[in-house]
Every structure is written in structure tokens, then in C-alpha cells.
Design a protein around this motif. Sequence first.
Motif, PDB file in Angstrom:
ATOM      1  N   CYS A  80       0.837  -1.212   0.000  1.00 38.96           N
ATOM      2  CA  CYS A  80       0.000   0.000   0.000  1.00 38.96           C
ATOM      3  C   CYS A  80       0.873   1.264   0.000  1.00 38.96           C
ATOM      4  O   CYS A  80       1.671   1.464   0.921  1.00 38.96           O
ATOM      5  N   CYS A  83      -0.037   3.637   3.187  1.00 40.14           N
ATOM      6  CA  CYS A  83       0.500   3.215   4.480  1.00 40.14           C
ATOM      7  C   CYS A  83       2.018   3.400   4.542  1.00 40.14           C
ATOM      8  O   CYS A  83       2.556   3.801   5.574  1.00 40.14           O
ATOM      9  N   CYS A 102      -6.278  -2.252   0.592  1.00 44.23           N
ATOM     10  CA  CYS A 102      -5.399  -2.314   1.759  1.00 44.23           C
ATOM     11  C   CYS A 102      -6.214  -2.771   2.962  1.00 44.23           C
ATOM     12  O   CYS A 102      -7.204  -2.130   3.322  1.00 44.23           O
ATOM     13  N   CYS A 105      -5.670   0.424   5.862  1.00 41.37           N
ATOM     14  CA  CYS A 105      -6.283   1.745   5.709  1.00 41.37           C
ATOM     15  C   CYS A 105      -7.539   1.707   4.838  1.00 41.37           C
ATOM     16  O   CYS A 105      -8.273   2.684   4.775  1.00 41.37           O
TER      17      CYS A 105
HETATM   18 ZN   LIG Z   1      -2.941   1.123   3.440  1.00 39.57          ZN
END
Ligand SMILES: [Zn+2]
Length: 132
Positions: A80, A83, A102, A105
Amino acid sequence: MLDYRRFKEINDLFAAGRTEQARHLLMELQSRCIALRDEMERLKVQIRTFEDILYLSKNLSRENGFYWLTTPGVRQGPFCPQCYDTMGALIRLEKEDYALCCPYCGQRHALPRPPVAHAPAGRMARIIPFVR
Ligand SMILES: [Zn+2]
């Protein structure tokens, strides 16, 4: 830094019968040893962190908006971008229908849909009636 001459000084104080002074000096050295050990542990953690950062800088790459980790013989990812850019965390994206998501998140990245197969114009199935 630990001053090792203090040990000889302590030994001399004990030998001279000045035990209270020797004990006081020994306690000072003990306190200094504990502080040095704590500092050493903190520095070990710092070195490990720098080694991780160096490893990632050598083996992490960003392609088409996603992060990939290349280890000997294996390419891992995609990870991701949200992140990693905000927290430095490598969270592997999970594939869902036409998207990478993800699990941390929740960010979704749409994947291109495969082209829909269309019958070429003018080539329709021909219905042949049964003969009666
Ligand atoms: Zn993420």
C-alpha cells in the motif's frame, strides 16, 4: 565511558580498611555500568532501525503507484502506497474483484477491467428452422 582505574582505587580503599569509601565508590561504578548498558541497548535498537532503512532503500521500489520489495529471487508486493508514505509500514494489498485493497487503511486501487468480448457486428448466430 567507564574508568577502569576506579576498580584499582576501590581495591586500594578496601585494602586500607576504608570500607565505607570503597562501598560508596563501588555503588557509583555500579550506577555508571547500568547507565552504560541502557545506552548500549538504545544504540543497538538504533542500529537495527538504520539497517532496516538501508535494506528498504536498496530493495524497495515504486512501480505504477505501488511499492514492491525485491529479495533474492523473490519479488513481494504490491504494498500500500498510502500506508508506506504516511507510516513507513509495508502492508500487502489484497486482490478483490477488479481492485487492490489495503486491509489496514482500506484504500482501494481500481484495476483495469478485462475487455468485454463482443460478437463482431454482422456475425449473428443463424437460426436454422427444423424441417417439417
Ligand atoms: Zn494502506
